[in-house]
Design an enzyme around this catalytic site. Sequence first.
Site, PDB file in Angstrom:
ATOM      1  N   TYR A  10      45.994 110.513 -91.364  1.00 43.12           N
ATOM      2  CA  TYR A  10      47.076 109.548 -91.553  1.00 43.12           C
ATOM      3  C   TYR A  10      48.417 110.122 -91.111  1.00 43.12           C
ATOM      4  CZ  TYR A  10      43.464 107.365 -94.412  1.00 43.12           C
ATOM      5  OH  TYR A  10      42.285 106.814 -94.849  1.00 43.12           O
ATOM      6  N   HIS A  70      41.709 109.225-101.902  1.00 43.09           N
ATOM      7  CA  HIS A  70      41.020 110.043-100.893  1.00 43.09           C
ATOM      8  C   HIS A  70      40.514 111.371-101.436  1.00 43.09           C
ATOM      9  CE1 HIS A  70      43.533 107.050 -99.003  1.00 43.09           C
ATOM     10  NE2 HIS A  70      42.797 107.146 -97.906  1.00 43.09           N
ATOM     11  N   HIS A 109      40.674  99.474 -87.172  1.00 46.55           N
ATOM     12  CA  HIS A 109      39.373 100.152 -87.258  1.00 46.55           C
ATOM     13  C   HIS A 109      38.263  99.239 -86.721  1.00 46.55           C
ATOM     14  CE1 HIS A 109      40.847 103.539 -89.551  1.00 46.55           C
ATOM     15  NE2 HIS A 109      41.229 102.810 -90.574  1.00 46.55           N
ATOM     16  N   GLU A 152      42.981 105.797 -87.169  1.00 41.87           N
ATOM     17  CA  GLU A 152      43.961 105.311 -88.147  1.00 41.87           C
ATOM     18  C   GLU A 152      45.202 104.714 -87.485  1.00 41.87           C
ATOM     19  OE1 GLU A 152      43.145 105.021 -91.130  1.00 41.87           O
ATOM     20  OE2 GLU A 152      41.379 106.314 -91.143  1.00 41.87           O
ATOM     21  N   HIS A 193      46.067  97.227 -90.167  1.00 38.32           N
ATOM     22  CA  HIS A 193      45.524  98.590 -90.138  1.00 38.32           C
ATOM     23  C   HIS A 193      43.988  98.540 -90.126  1.00 38.32           C
ATOM     24  CE1 HIS A 193      45.227 102.906 -91.242  1.00 38.32           C
ATOM     25  NE2 HIS A 193      44.149 102.492 -91.894  1.00 38.32           N
ATOM     26  N   GLU A 194      43.422  97.783 -91.048  1.00 39.38           N
ATOM     27  CA  GLU A 194      41.953  97.727 -91.137  1.00 39.38           C
ATOM     28  C   GLU A 194      41.351  97.116 -89.884  1.00 39.38           C
ATOM     29  OE1 GLU A 194      40.493  99.410 -93.237  1.00 39.38           O
ATOM     30  OE2 GLU A 194      42.222  99.777 -94.503  1.00 39.38           O
ATOM     31  N   HIS A 251      40.162  99.952-102.845  1.00 42.61           N
ATOM     32  CA  HIS A 251      40.878 100.617-101.755  1.00 42.61           C
ATOM     33  C   HIS A 251      40.357 100.073-100.414  1.00 42.61           C
ATOM     34  CE1 HIS A 251      43.519 103.723-100.170  1.00 42.61           C
ATOM     35  NE2 HIS A 251      42.678 103.704 -99.162  1.00 42.61           N
ATOM     36  N   ALA A 252      41.279  99.616 -99.582  1.00 45.48           N
ATOM     37  CA  ALA A 252      40.885  98.913 -98.361  1.00 45.48           C
ATOM     38  C   ALA A 252      40.099  99.815 -97.410  1.00 45.48           C
ATOM     39  CB  ALA A 252      42.132  98.385 -97.649  1.00 45.48           C
TER      40      ALA A 252
HETATM   41  O1  X8Z Z   1      43.611 104.682 -96.877  1.00 46.24           O
HETATM   42  C1  X8Z Z   1      44.269 104.053 -96.082  1.00 46.24           C
HETATM   43  C2  X8Z Z   1      43.712 102.788 -95.457  1.00 46.24           C
HETATM   44  C3  X8Z Z   1      42.246 102.856 -95.262  1.00 46.24           C
HETATM   45  S1  X8Z Z   1      41.763 103.926 -93.995  1.00 46.24           S
HETATM   46  C4  X8Z Z   1      44.028 101.610 -96.353  1.00 46.24           C
HETATM   47  N1  X8Z Z   1      45.546 104.425 -95.803  1.00 46.24           N
HETATM   48  C5  X8Z Z   1      46.159 105.577 -96.422  1.00 46.24           C
HETATM   49  C6  X8Z Z   1      46.406 105.363 -97.898  1.00 46.24           C
HETATM   50  O2  X8Z Z   1      46.282 104.216 -98.367  1.00 46.24           O
HETATM   51  O3  X8Z Z   1      46.733 106.310 -98.590  1.00 46.24           O
HETATM   52  C7  X8Z Z   1      46.451 103.773 -94.858  1.00 46.24           C
HETATM   53  C8  X8Z Z   1      47.751 104.489 -95.006  1.00 46.24           C
HETATM   54  C9  X8Z Z   1      47.452 105.785 -95.685  1.00 46.24           C
HETATM   55 ZN    ZN Z   2      42.365 103.465 -92.138  1.00 42.75          ZN
END
Ligand code: X8Z
Ligand code: ZN
Length: 604
Positions: A513, A503, A378, A402, A374-375, A344-345
């Site tokens: 988000y 998450h 950050h 975010e 997106h990354e 997960h990024a």
């Molecule tokens: O978790 C993230 C990022 C890292 S902060 C990749 N996002 C959420 C997800 O993947 O569920 C970005 C969009 C929503």
């Molecule tokens: Zn993020």
Amino acid sequence: MRLLLPCLAIACAKAPAPSPAATAGPTADEARAWVEQADGQLRTLWRESQRKAWTYETDLTDAHEAAVVAAEEQTMGWMTDNIPVAARLATAPDLDPVTARQLQLLRTSSPLPAPADPDKRRELAEIAAKMNGMYGKGEYCTGEGEARVCRDLGELSKVLATSTDWDAQLEAWEGWRTVSPPMKPMYASFAALGNEGAREIGFANMGQLWLSGYDMPSDEMLAETERLWLQVKPLYEQLHCYTRAKLVERYGADRISPTGLIPAHVTGNMWAQSWENIYPLLEPYPGASDLDVTAALQAQNWDAIRIAKAGEGFFTSMGLDPMPATFWERSMFVKPPDKEVVCHASAWDVELADDQRIKMCIEPSLDDFVTIHHELGHNYYNHYHTTLPILFQSGAHDGFHEAIGDAVALSITPSYLKQIGLAETDSSDPQALLDKQMLDALQKIAFLPFGYLMDRWRWDVFSGKVAEEDWNDHWWALRAQYQGIGAPGPRPADAFDPGAKFHIPANTPYLRYFLAAILQFQFHESMCKAAGHTGPLHTCSVYGSKEAGEKLKAVLELGASKPWPDALEAITGTRQMDGRAMVQYFSPLMGWLEEQNAGRQCGW
Ligand code: X8Z
Ligand code: ZN
């Protein structure tokens, strides 16, 4: 990324007993001096815990897990000792705002408060690290012996994204959800311990703690999120209606009810949180536009570094600094062949000294092309707030952090794609523009209710409103209520479907988000204005605009040093989060969707 080892001298030291003067009441000087030394101690603790977390998440071994647990315990212990000290010092008369804000932020700085009892603290740290690893290592295996095949999240997601075969998609969807049932009892202990920790620092439960990080009372923030949701909900209802009708055409009314919930496994995404992978089904004017970024990336053999360089190139075009050289040396851009990792990024500043890194398993796809922006958002935030006191080294609120990269990625327009060789045409005729709007909507509008319900579920779990035996049903009740999405079939009795989303086991709050989905359009609007854009908002790209870059920097440099409305004002001139920029951005598509949906029974 801030998570949390052998006992550091600093962290093991108990908070000093109050001096006689302190019992008489703290002074502003005392508070200032304390905040300064706490800053140093926190840096040491957080740096150590991030080093261990980075090592663990890029190589999921038991030894690395144990090191994470030890580091987390250390930081949690420090918090237990010091949050009460900060609370006492916060009562000092005539406190300067900078000191007062740091004292206030300390209390909500961790999303996982631990009980003071050292055994419970250890247990909590252990569960947290273990669930994170379980998710990272998760795979779904079928067959026996030689015929045994295991697929990880990336592979299963690819089935959902590329197949249109109902059964293959269903198997991938259900398969991934076999990873989470063992997490359920762990999550129960985790919630109980985290709640105990939250109560000890004065919150009703962990959910209330999370909602208290927004410079306003938690109940006001709750009302604020509902207000924002209601502003944008009509967009989602139209998109849902059109998408469902198209899915009925694809799979048949015997499988998908034309007036009911959309089955969760047919939107191209493992959680039905964004739907861009079914764009080919939903494209308003096939052939009018050239938006197949995935195909272009693959045809041109773009590798992970080239994708990341393109992301950085967008920020530098706006006059922002290049990433430090160490970014390219230390990041994990691709999935290592020989190790289990958390794919997960995420973006990190491990050494808390502009040590920017990305940890991601980049594939040549539109999803990952957008995610790299997106990354980097950050990383750029980290880079520009790196000189501030440590408690200010975060977003104005977590939604700001975010929103930065996403706001920049809104400028990935057809003409920008053409400029960097990822599109052959950049037709700006109304049909091509509508195609682009649809692609955006499938990422941004589809996400809104999911962004909202993830934490609605946790708020209800943490507050005890929902009993453990009803956790999964409550998850699906919220999915139905907000998303109009349903499970494709009955769920097993031991199912723990929320745990199949990163998450939840990683304990990352999610409201951020949802807020970012709204805020990014406000940021985009004001950057476009600064860039001198005229014409509709959805045609704007701020690529190359130093003026837009200055606007962005104004918010990045503030970090969390001011209440978030100040930061919002610095970039947008307004002090309220507002869904209207998003509504305006999508107004052409909304008109079109309303026409398409005329005569259809929308809703569910
Ligand atoms: O978790 C993230 C990022 C890292 S902060 C990749 N996002 C959420 C997800 O993947 O569920 C970005 C969009 C929503
Ligand atoms: Zn993020």
